[in-house]
Design a protein around this motif. Sequence first.
Motif, PDB file in Angstrom:
ATOM      1  N   ARG A  31     -36.011 -19.361  42.164  1.00 43.73           N
ATOM      2  CA  ARG A  31     -37.150 -18.555  42.594  1.00 43.73           C
ATOM      3  C   ARG A  31     -37.454 -18.688  44.076  1.00 43.73           C
ATOM      4  O   ARG A  31     -38.336 -17.992  44.587  1.00 43.73           O
ATOM      5  N   MET A  32     -36.747 -19.534  44.757  1.00 40.78           N
ATOM      6  CA  MET A  32     -37.051 -19.779  46.162  1.00 40.78           C
ATOM      7  C   MET A  32     -36.260 -18.801  47.037  1.00 40.78           C
ATOM      8  O   MET A  32     -35.253 -18.232  46.619  1.00 40.78           O
ATOM      9  N   GLY A  33     -36.728 -18.670  48.262  1.00 41.64           N
ATOM     10  CA  GLY A  33     -36.029 -17.830  49.219  1.00 41.64           C
ATOM     11  C   GLY A  33     -35.997 -16.386  48.760  1.00 41.64           C
ATOM     12  O   GLY A  33     -37.013 -15.791  48.421  1.00 41.64           O
ATOM     13  N   THR A  34     -34.788 -15.830  48.725  1.00 46.81           N
ATOM     14  CA  THR A  34     -34.628 -14.433  48.315  1.00 46.81           C
ATOM     15  C   THR A  34     -34.664 -14.266  46.809  1.00 46.81           C
ATOM     16  O   THR A  34     -34.639 -13.150  46.297  1.00 46.81           O
ATOM     17  N   GLY A  35     -34.670 -15.391  46.073  1.00 54.58           N
ATOM     18  CA  GLY A  35     -34.773 -15.324  44.615  1.00 54.58           C
ATOM     19  C   GLY A  35     -33.509 -14.827  43.942  1.00 54.58           C
ATOM     20  O   GLY A  35     -33.587 -14.282  42.838  1.00 54.58           O
TER      21      GLY A  35
END
Length: 1305
Positions: free
Chosen positions: A61-65
């Motif tokens: 879920r982090m960054g661009t996912g």
Amino acid sequence: MDFVPRLSSVLILVLSGLWHLGLTATNYNCDDPLASFLSLRAFISSSDLTGRFSPAQLNWRMGTGGWSPADSDAQPWLQIDLGNRVEITAVATQGRYGSSDWVTSYHLMFSDSGHNWQHYKQEDSIWTFVGNMNADSVVHHKLLHPMRARFVRFVPLEWNPDGKIGMRVEVYGCSYRLDVADFDGQSSLLYRFNQKTMSTIKDVISLKFKSMQRDGVLFHGEGQRGDHITLELHKGRLALYLNLDGSKARVSSNEPSAILGSLLDDQYWHSVLLERVGKQANFTVDRNKKYFRIKGETDSLDIDYELSFGGIPVPSKPGTFLKKNFHGCIENLYYNGVNIIDLAKRRKHQIYSVGNVTFSCSERQIVPITFVNSKSSYLLLSGTPRIDGLSVSFQFRTWNEDGLLLSTELSEGSGTLLLILESGTLRLLIKKLAGHGTEIITGSGLNDGLWHSVSINARRNRVTLTLDNDAASLPPDTSWLQIYSGNSYYFGGCPSNLNDSQCLNPIKAFQGCMRLIFIDNQPKDLISVQQGSLGSFSDLHIDLCSIKDRCLPNYCEHGGHCAQTWTTFYCNCNDTGYTGATCHDSTYEQSCEVYRHRGNPSGFFYVDSDGSGPLQPLQVYCNSTEDKIWMTIQHNNTELTQVQGFNMEKPYSMTLNYGGSMDQLVALIDGSEYCEQEVTYHCKRSRLLNRPDGAPLTWLIGRSNERDPYWGGSVPGVQQCGCGLEESCLDSRHFCNCDADTDEWAIHTGFLSFKDHLPVTQIIITDTNRSNSEAAWRIGPLRCYGDRHFWNAVSFSTEASYLHFPAFRVEFSTDISFFFKTTALSGVLIENLGIKEFLRLEITSPSEITFAIDVGNGPTELLVQSPSPLNDNQWHYILAERNLKETLLQVDNLPRSMRETSEGGHFQVGLNSQLFVGGTLSRQKGFLGCIRSLQLNGQKIDLEERAKVTSGVKPGCPGHCSSYGSNCNNGGKCVEKDSGYSCDCTNSPYEGPFCQKEISALFDSATSITYMFQELHLVTKNTNTSSSAIYTDTAPSKETIMLRFVTAQAPTLLLYLNFSSQSFFSILLSRNGSLQIHYRLGKGESHMFIISVENLANRRVHQVKMRRDGSELSIQMDQQRFTYKFSPEVEFQTVRSLILGKVTETLGMDPQVAIANSLGFIGCLSSVQYNHIAPLKAALRHDSIAPVTVQGTLRESSCGFMVDSDVKAVTTVYSSSDPFGKRDERDPLTNAVQSDSAVIGGVIALVTFITFCVIGIMTHFLYQHKQSHHISHTKKEYPENLETSFRNNIDLENTTSKCKREYFI
């Protein structure tokens, strides 16, 4: 065999079984997540939307996912490096977190090295996985076939139309034990036994291998007495040689026991499993299996000293091998539970290594490419221009016969160089701008799917083309040629925007694979081409050779030969007896009954009892001359055979061969209504069944290979002969004549008709070894009649009624056929449903039939429209078929509706509901009418038996004559039967099953047939006044005459009708052979019609048809038609008699008619009919009861035999319905003993025959009247007590409602 080797083999098999069990148990829980804990470096992609790689683990879920490719990426993919080869059992996907980006479908690819990728397939087709419907939900897919690989690649196909590609992924599986060995083509491993000979009853050998070479020995073992086992890679296929027969033949001189696989040199892993128990073997390569029986004398495989893996070393010559060694990797090699590679790695003493064997698999970084499209695929690579000469090399493989391999424009005006594959042959063409040109042609059959190496080398005016190390050069007269290299090299095809000078393609583009491309002796990096930094391309798959063998497995059925191109396969069905796109449909009928129904005469035919099923057709004889259509199957010994000198310890045995398998014979017997086999036993002091409570001394063996201790004429379970059941044996103390054990010849003959014991396959005789003991036997051919299936019909009385059967199994080739008749407007005929798949045949309107089917790739619907209504209450035929090539629907003889089958539908369909016939599961839109002769994939469905226990459905369906009445020809009448119909030929001058067999006879000058017409009260009992009053002298208004004749005589009289008061009507040929009609009807003079001035006495068959309607007479003579009118003075009168041939009572005869009559008629008459009377037929078939008188010689024969022959010198033609003939068995041994005396006697008989033929010709006519049909000169009268019911069955007056007094003009 020694006890120790036996014990060793048993222990090996136990250990092998435990190993397989343990492996299965290990894989059972192989579902660990493999990608979640990998570093970011394990993930790479074709591109990334952010310009740098984004993490793509599941639930990230982090960054661009998640991962999304760049917008400009035309072929995006996401790849995971799992670090080592692992077993992959499942995958899962999500969309990109917090976005509208997700993938709705994708492909999976696998690789060991990061190159040479392999698609995941199911049912031999590239599998498309269903993706996500939103960004966050997880879609999990368990792989039907677990894969073993290091690299996994996700290839998006479709995505959310309102977003972009977005993926988060996971891979599930586990590690597995891996023992691998790398063989370099000069090495091998020898597994040496603890004893001199390893003797095994059972063997299990398993391994996986990968190779780039198409030839090489994987393992080999042999024994001194000739046993051997060899597994060899040959032209990309695995050939297994397995021999137990103790012969000294080497492997190279034997045919393989089995060949499996194809394209196995593709550098992918392939699994092999060989299981042997005695002579039975199971050979598996990947998912292809073959069961076979091994040739041999014993059940044991005796291998001496050692088993070699990787090659066949020559004893006492280290490093020397008999055949080409295997070059590649072998993994997890087990021989009877022994891990060979593990022993080699641990340097155990049982293993001896030859050459350089390493224990890691080296991966050559070879990048193949696939040219996908035959119109637009190409690859452009650059070279160094203006070099004096040229050098290009590459490898290719394809199934197509034609295609452009290379086109390049040469520099300095050197012209154009083309390399073309044409009809499987390689052609190098150099075309100069000035019009000069030269070429080299080499090779053949290069479209065999194998890799072929090509090299072109040019220097000044010397050009060499090398194909698979075989060099060919230009002819010597090429001094004008000077080649300078160009800048652009087009492989496979040409771009559409170039002219011919830049890229010339006189043939279609290449479809296939290439690899190892070198230009100017420099390798070309095809990965750089994929990344866009080198050259350009169109419609290519890079880093993948997607060649597919469409002939493995062979979908051409019944022995059809499979051929293929890059995109499809074709079946050659020649000499198979089958037709259709996959050789599925039999060209033969399923019974003699069907042949007769099609109008075939008696003769030899092939009968295919299960149609499209697996059984092959069998040749039989069909006798269609009787009401029952007999099928006769001969065996190899129908002669009367003598037996002497055998006892219980040394019995006589004869096995009967019917020319087909037992399955074929059983199918024919079970499909018939009745079968029989005549058995005859002649005996002299040779007992047959002995006594009912004792062991028989002679017995028969039938289909079940069990003893049948009863004889023809008796019944199963009773050890007696027919005379025993009838209590008519010569000696009442015995139940068989032969059991009386006398010195006189006795005989037993009778029929076996219990179908479960037919056919007789063997006879055993034991009691012929005593003094004066002899026997002779004869077993006749198998004879059957009737077809239990062809007329098997049911009637559906309500729309809610139906029959149900087990679910229909839809195979790769599937067919449904049946007949139906109805008056309804619509209705479902056949339906079978699955979860998503279905199959339905339906009448959608009075003139339309639809066939709808879904096999997992979407519904297909076919429609056949009839120009006339199909609800006409007549039988109509339907055939619906689906195979891997096409789906089709046939209705009667209308044009077929057909559609090509898409490749995605190569699946066996799971239809889990019952098969409904005549209705649906919902009980709506049911069928009203009849269905008969239903077959599913050649399997005959017994509708009537199921209807007996089903409400609303009745067995049988009357009314066959409405559909097939037209088959009764020449005035025959169709008669309904419980099963089918028959033709009543009573009122026809013809006979036979369809009233088509002509009845004809030869006449000589004295032959005369007189048919007398009588009052009905003379032949009918209980005729009252009112019924007889209708028979008056009033002439009918319409009458007909028909006859056919052959003669060389003129003048001659053909037919004469006699009336009262010296009136007559005659048909004759005048002196010049013209056809004339002479008549006197009433008072006055004779009159004449001249029909034709042509000479009809010309030894040709001529036909005359006359029809009177009132005073108008219509005449057809052959193809000519004439019309005449009688004068008003003509009085139509009652016919008293009809005469064929010579008229014997000539008092008052017209002079011209008398001249024609004086010589009689010499020739042949046939098909003679007057109204419903057939006088010639009556004379030949019913002369004892019909009112007909025959004088002189009358011989039945065919008028066709008279054409172009001397009609004055004719012989009787005999015919028999039995093509095999009968034998006089009064003397049982006359024909049983065959010796040289029979040959000598035959020669003497031949000489005698020729001598007597000369005498016979001279005396033939002198004795004709003694040899012919004897004629009574007395007029026949019907006895007054003759039963009307009996007379109605003869060809004369058959209906009490018809007047027996006949009339004519």
